[in-house]
Design an enzyme around this catalytic site. Structure first.
Site, PDB file in Angstrom:
ATOM      1  N   CYS A 286      -3.918  18.754  19.410  1.00 49.60           N
ATOM      2  CA  CYS A 286      -3.081  19.602  18.544  1.00 49.60           C
ATOM      3  C   CYS A 286      -2.887  21.012  19.082  1.00 49.60           C
ATOM      4  CB  CYS A 286      -3.695  19.664  17.151  1.00 49.60           C
ATOM      5  SG  CYS A 286      -3.778  18.054  16.361  1.00 49.60           S
TER       6      CYS A 286
HETATM    7  N1  LIG Z   1      -6.207  13.790  16.183  1.00 53.89           N
HETATM    8  C1  LIG Z   1      -6.108  14.811  15.359  1.00 53.89           C
HETATM    9  O1  LIG Z   1      -7.092  15.483  15.073  1.00 53.89           O
HETATM   10  C2  LIG Z   1      -4.785  15.173  14.717  1.00 53.89           C
HETATM   11  C3  LIG Z   1      -4.788  16.111  13.669  1.00 53.89           C
HETATM   12  C4  LIG Z   1      -3.585  16.439  13.042  1.00 53.89           C
HETATM   13  C5  LIG Z   1      -2.405  15.864  13.505  1.00 53.89           C
HETATM   14  N2  LIG Z   1      -2.417  14.984  14.540  1.00 53.89           N
HETATM   15  C6  LIG Z   1      -1.148  14.391  14.956  1.00 53.89           C
HETATM   16  O2  LIG Z   1      -1.117  13.033  14.534  1.00 53.89           O
HETATM   17  C7  LIG Z   1      -0.391  12.242  15.480  1.00 53.89           C
HETATM   18  C8  LIG Z   1      -1.245  11.079  15.952  1.00 53.89           C
HETATM   19  O3  LIG Z   1      -2.377  11.593  16.627  1.00 53.89           O
HETATM   20  P1  LIG Z   1      -3.667  10.724  16.905  1.00 53.89           P
HETATM   21  O4  LIG Z   1      -4.719  11.690  17.322  1.00 53.89           O
HETATM   22  O5  LIG Z   1      -3.947   9.797  15.789  1.00 53.89           O
HETATM   23  O6  LIG Z   1      -3.169   9.864  18.162  1.00 53.89           O
HETATM   24  P2  LIG Z   1      -3.906   8.563  18.790  1.00 53.89           P
HETATM   25  O7  LIG Z   1      -3.466   8.496  20.200  1.00 53.89           O
HETATM   26  O8  LIG Z   1      -5.350   8.592  18.467  1.00 53.89           O
HETATM   27  O9  LIG Z   1      -3.306   7.348  17.978  1.00 53.89           O
HETATM   28  C9  LIG Z   1      -1.976   6.957  18.047  1.00 53.89           C
HETATM   29  C10 LIG Z   1      -1.902   5.452  17.938  1.00 53.89           C
HETATM   30  O10 LIG Z   1      -0.517   5.092  17.891  1.00 53.89           O
HETATM   31  C11 LIG Z   1      -0.361   3.880  18.617  1.00 53.89           C
HETATM   32  N3  LIG Z   1       1.055   3.735  18.960  1.00 53.89           N
HETATM   33  C12 LIG Z   1       1.776   4.378  19.909  1.00 53.89           C
HETATM   34  N4  LIG Z   1       3.057   3.970  19.876  1.00 53.89           N
HETATM   35  C13 LIG Z   1       3.155   3.054  18.888  1.00 53.89           C
HETATM   36  C14 LIG Z   1       4.208   2.267  18.380  1.00 53.89           C
HETATM   37  N5  LIG Z   1       5.452   2.339  18.870  1.00 53.89           N
HETATM   38  N6  LIG Z   1       3.943   1.424  17.361  1.00 53.89           N
HETATM   39  C15 LIG Z   1       2.686   1.318  16.850  1.00 53.89           C
HETATM   40  N7  LIG Z   1       1.645   2.034  17.298  1.00 53.89           N
HETATM   41  C16 LIG Z   1       1.880   2.900  18.314  1.00 53.89           C
HETATM   42  C17 LIG Z   1      -1.310   4.036  19.773  1.00 53.89           C
HETATM   43  O11 LIG Z   1      -1.644   2.790  20.352  1.00 53.89           O
HETATM   44  C18 LIG Z   1      -2.514   4.710  19.103  1.00 53.89           C
HETATM   45  O12 LIG Z   1      -3.436   3.757  18.618  1.00 53.89           O
HETATM   46  C19 LIG Z   1       0.025  13.205  16.579  1.00 53.89           C
HETATM   47  O13 LIG Z   1       1.316  13.682  16.322  1.00 53.89           O
HETATM   48  C20 LIG Z   1      -0.955  14.347  16.443  1.00 53.89           C
HETATM   49  O14 LIG Z   1      -0.429  15.563  16.931  1.00 53.89           O
HETATM   50  C21 LIG Z   1      -3.591  14.626  15.158  1.00 53.89           C
END
Ligand SMILES: NC(=O)c1ccc[n+]([C@@H]2O[C@H](COP(=O)([O-])OP(=O)(O)OC[C@H]3O[C@@H](n4cnc5c(N)ncnc54)[C@H](O)[C@@H]3O)[C@@H](O)[C@H]2O)c1
Length: 448
Positions: A286
């Site tokens: 982030c």
């Molecule tokens: N990790 C954090 O602490 C956090 C906090 C706030 C916001 N965010 C935001 O949340 C979003 C997700 O982050 P995250 O950390 O969970 O990412 P992540 O990489 O842990 O998880 C994303 C998941 O999406 C899957 N994916 C990708 N393309 C896909 C598709 N077309 N169909 C289905 N699944 C698909 C991936 O395989 C993965 O399992 C991002 O935009 C991030 O900026 C993350």
């Protein structure tokens, strides 16, 4: 409101209240999986969609791939009907669809929306009238209206449009930012207020009803763009303030002042000050990334986001600052960095989590290696580190014994399992970038 649309709205709200509403969450990662568990805890039947077959298989086998989520949590969710799948045709059975896929940067530090675009293209053929579709992935203001809505409207076979006025039938499209803070146990997840901004009033109302089932407070805003900007403001605020203390830390070191003592004193002020702490650089999915989503978008408006650029510059420079400190500390004991044995403690981007995305440790290890140091690392969460967007390490975590063999031990991630007094006692030289050795008096510590 048309009678049909009004009854659809009432029906979906009723289904939320009775827990009959089917929830589809796309992206079973650090954000999507905990969210799925929250809905399951409230007895909703949740389907988790992911394109990674290993994740789908693990979840359906009742196991977990995120350290803080236990197999027992998955089993409890399964008892409430939780299943994982890669089959998008099941989207048609959902009442609400929540998208939690990655939003990284490309090699030019520009937004990479390919995961969001890919997801929306995949679900569009299956969406149906009256469904609630929420984007939670962090992104620039305008994404929901300019990217998600057109793809949904052009990709669905029924000619459905996003409902913009009360009573207009169609799809209810919303942006609602995720505020997950991995490893932070001070606030229960359901106590974190949830911001929602819909393309129309019914969308906001529906999303508010749904999230109220799992969060104590929902904060509706007037549009998806306002919700998108809210998330970026929160993260830019952190990024800028961390840069400020990182800069002040460097000045304090020159002036012989302990920045941590100063922050501890300043935070006793009961108003107008919020404590941020210096460190070895930014990490995670982030704070190092999100500000660039806004600076990229701002350029379309002939606007330079100077605070973001400056904060980015200072924070990006921190691993180089650490390198300089390690080199200077070795110099004090007449050793060159080249050929010295250096142990880096922690590769996770912050304490007690199993996530190394954008971790400053990775950069620090590469910089040390580039200067000829013989580098090892230890991290209880990462037995090995391979390669990623900005690093290619291929290393194995080394056991925490015989610390005396290293010319320097660098604390980059302050995991709570580390025994800091023992580390200081057994090491020749400790460079502490996290104030993890606070209160330990020893001449062999450099706090930076
Ligand atoms: N990790 C954090 O602490 C956090 C906090 C706030 C916001 N965010 C935001 O949340 C979003 C997700 O982050 P995250 O950390 O969970 O990412 P992540 O990489 O842990 O998880 C994303 C998941 O999406 C899957 N994916 C990708 N393309 C896909 C598709 N077309 N169909 C289905 N699944 C698909 C991936 O395989 C993965 O399992 C991002 O935009 C991030 O900026 C993350």
């Amino acid at each position: 409101m048309t009678t049909e649309a009004a009854s659809q709205l009432t029906e979906l709200k009723r289904k939320v209240e009775t827990r009959e509403a089917r929830i589809g969450i796309i992206g079973m990662g650090y954000v999507g999986l905990p969210l799925a568990l929250l809905f399951s805890e409230q007895r909703f039947r949740v389907t988790g969609f992911d394109i990674a077959p290993d994740k789908v298989a693990k979840l359906n086998a009742g196991s977990s791939y995120i350290v803080r989520i236990l197999p027992a949590d998955i089993a409890a969710a399964q008892a409430a009907g939780f299943r994982a799948t890669a089959d998008y045709s099941q989207i048609a059975e959902m009442d609400a669809i929540i998208i939690c896929v990655p939003t990284p940067l490309n090699e030019h530090n520009e937004p990479d929306l390919s995961y969001v675009v890919g997801t929306v293209k995949s679900i569009a053929p299956w969406v149906r009238e009256g469904q609630l579709i929420v984007l939670e992935s962090t992104t620039y203001p305008g994404t929901t209206e300019e990217v998600v809505v057109p793809l949904l409207e052009h990709g669905n076979p029924h000619g459905l449009k996003a409902a913009r006025t009360l009573g207009q039938p169609g799809l209810h499209v919303v942006f609602s930012p995720e505020r997950e803070d991995p490893g932070n146990d001070t606030v229960a997840r359901h106590d974190i207020p949830k911001v929602v901004g819909g393309c129309g009033p019914a969308a906001t109302e529906l999303a508010s009803a749904l999230y109220s089932a799992i969060f104590r407070r929902v904060v509706p805003v007037s549009s998806p763009s306002a919700a998108e900007m809210t998330k970026l403001l929160e993260n830019i605020y952190r990024c800028v303030n961390i840069a400020l203390v990182n800069e002040l830390k460097q000045l304090c070191m020159r002036m012989g002042i302990d920045i941590h003592e100063v922050i501890d004193a300043a935070k006793t002020k009961p108003f107008g000050f919020h404590a941020f702490y210096p460190g070895p650089g930014l990490g995670g999915h982030c704070i190092p990334i999100d500000p660039y989503y806004l600076s990229w978008k701002a350029k379309q408006f002939d606007f330079n986001t100077r605070f973001i650029e400056l904060a980015g510059e200072i924070n990006t420079d921190m691993p180089y600052f650490v390198l300089g400190q390690v080199s200077a500390a070795l110099n004090e004991v007449s050793k060159p960095l080249k050929g010295s044995k250096v142990l880096v403690l922690g590769v996770a981007y912050k304490r007690d989590i199993d996530d190394l995305r954008e971790s400053p440790s990775l950069t620090i290890i590469e910089l040390l290696r580039d200067k000829g140091a013989d580098v090892a690392y230890n991290d209880p969460y990462f037995p090995t580190v391979g390669h990623g967007r900005h690093y290619d390490l291929n290393m194995t975590s080394t056991p925490l014994d015989n610390l005396g063999q290293y010319d320097a031990v660098v604390i980059v991630t302050d995991h709570s399992t580390y025994d800091y007094p023992a580390i200081v006692r057994e090491s020749q030289l400790v460079i502490d970038t996290r104030n993890a050795t606070k209160g330990i008096a020893s001449a062999n510590i450099l706090r930076c």
